[in-house]
Write a protein that holds these residues in place. Structure first.
Motif: not given
Length: 312
Positions: A10-19, A201-208, A278-281, A289-291
């Motif tokens: 979760k933390a890795e995904t949030e950090a990459l999305l924030a980047r 729930l997740f459209d727009g989280t890196f991918l739409s 909790d991992t992104m597409h 950066v993503l384990s």
């Protein structure tokens, strides 16, 4: 279904999305101009990782027109061949984007990986890319000695590439062609204009994947979609190769993976579904950066070793 819930996901995904969110916006361009610029961008090794040094990458041209890169494991013994297809919404992506994954699968899985740059829309809409996959599978069968293959073939890919892998299996079955021995579908895009829980729930989280998107309109045929374009709408999945399906828990396409696994199981096709909580597409594009990406490379390799009874 197996859920991978490592503490850092979760933390890795949030950090990459924030980047990504903090990156400055580029100039306003029409979608095609933006696409052309995106195709020229090289992957950042700080995110994408680097080629596994235990492989021997070699570039070649298949059928006189398709660029591919082959990764051989350390052994000189003939090994199975895995055809791998990058993602990119059927309009983008490149084999260079996923070199850490493809070379890592070759090294750890003890298989020969052929990573293919298939044709892309809008210049080449459906079924061009699908036919490239079909033709490359034929090419692999005809060039086993050149590749050092042992006759066994698997096909896999990510997102749009996974859709092409699944579609190629359907096409081979329906045309009476030789089927791959295994299919590996990573966060696959297997339907269009769907209203699923994961979309809501997740459209727009890196991918739409919202209906009416520009990229979908460039690739998909007008009118009724054939099952080889949207495999989830195939009448039956009976007779398809055994499958490993990887899903991302924070992905609008999560339910494509879940639903296809359920369909395969109902049609008596052996299937293993693994979901990264909790991992992104596209996590295989960012293994540095993503384990989840690093874990998935090892998981795919282990699956192939088991399927093809390769030594560790």
């Amino acid at each position: 279904m197996t859920i991978i819930n490592l503490p850092a996901l979760k933390a890795e995904t949030e950090a990459l999305l924030a980047r990504f969110a903090a990156e400055p916006a580029g100039p306003e361009l029409d979608p095609y101009q933006a696409l052309l610029l995106d195709r020229e961008e090289l992957p950042d090794p700080e995110l994408a990782g680097v080629c596994d040094p235990n492989t021997r990458p070699k570039d070649l041209t298949i059928g006189g027109r398709l660029q591919a890169r082959i990764y051989h494991p350390a052994t000189d013994e003939p090994r199975p061949v895995l055809l791998w297809l990058h993602g990119g919404g059927f309009i983008g992506g490149d084999l260079r984007d996923i070199e850490c994954a493809t070379s890592g699968i070759a090294a750890a899985g003890n298989v020969i990986v052929v990573s293919l740059n298939y044709r892309l829309a809008p210049e080449h809409p459906y079924p061009a890319g699908l036919h490239d996959v079909r033709d490359t599978l034929d090419w692999i069968r005809d060039h086993q000695a050149e590749l050092n293959g042992d006759g066994r073939i698997a096909v896999g890919g990510q997102s749009a590439g996974a859709a092409l892998a699944a579609g190629a299996c359907l096409l081979a079955r329906d045309e009476g062609r030789p089927l791959p021995d295994r299919q590996i579908l990573c966060y696959p895009s297997l339907d269009v204009d769907r209203d699923t829980e994961s979309y809501r729930l997740f459209d727009g989280t890196f991918l739409s994947i919202a209906p009416g998107g520009w990229s979908s309109a460039q690739y998909f045929p007008v009118g009724e979609f054939p099952a080889t374009a949207i495999p989830l709408r195939a009448e039956t999945l009976k007779g398809l190769p055994p499958a490993l399906i990887l899903a991302a828990g924070r992905d609008p396409l999560r339910d494509d993976a879940r639903n296809y696994a359920a369909r395969l199981e109902a049609d008596d096709v052996p299937v293993r579904l693994v979901e990264y909580a909790d991992t992104m597409h596209a996590f295989l594009n960012f293994p540095a950066v993503l384990s989840a990406g690093r874990h998935a490379i090892e998981l795919i390799a282990s699956d192939l070793r088991e399927a093809f009874q390769a030594p560790v």
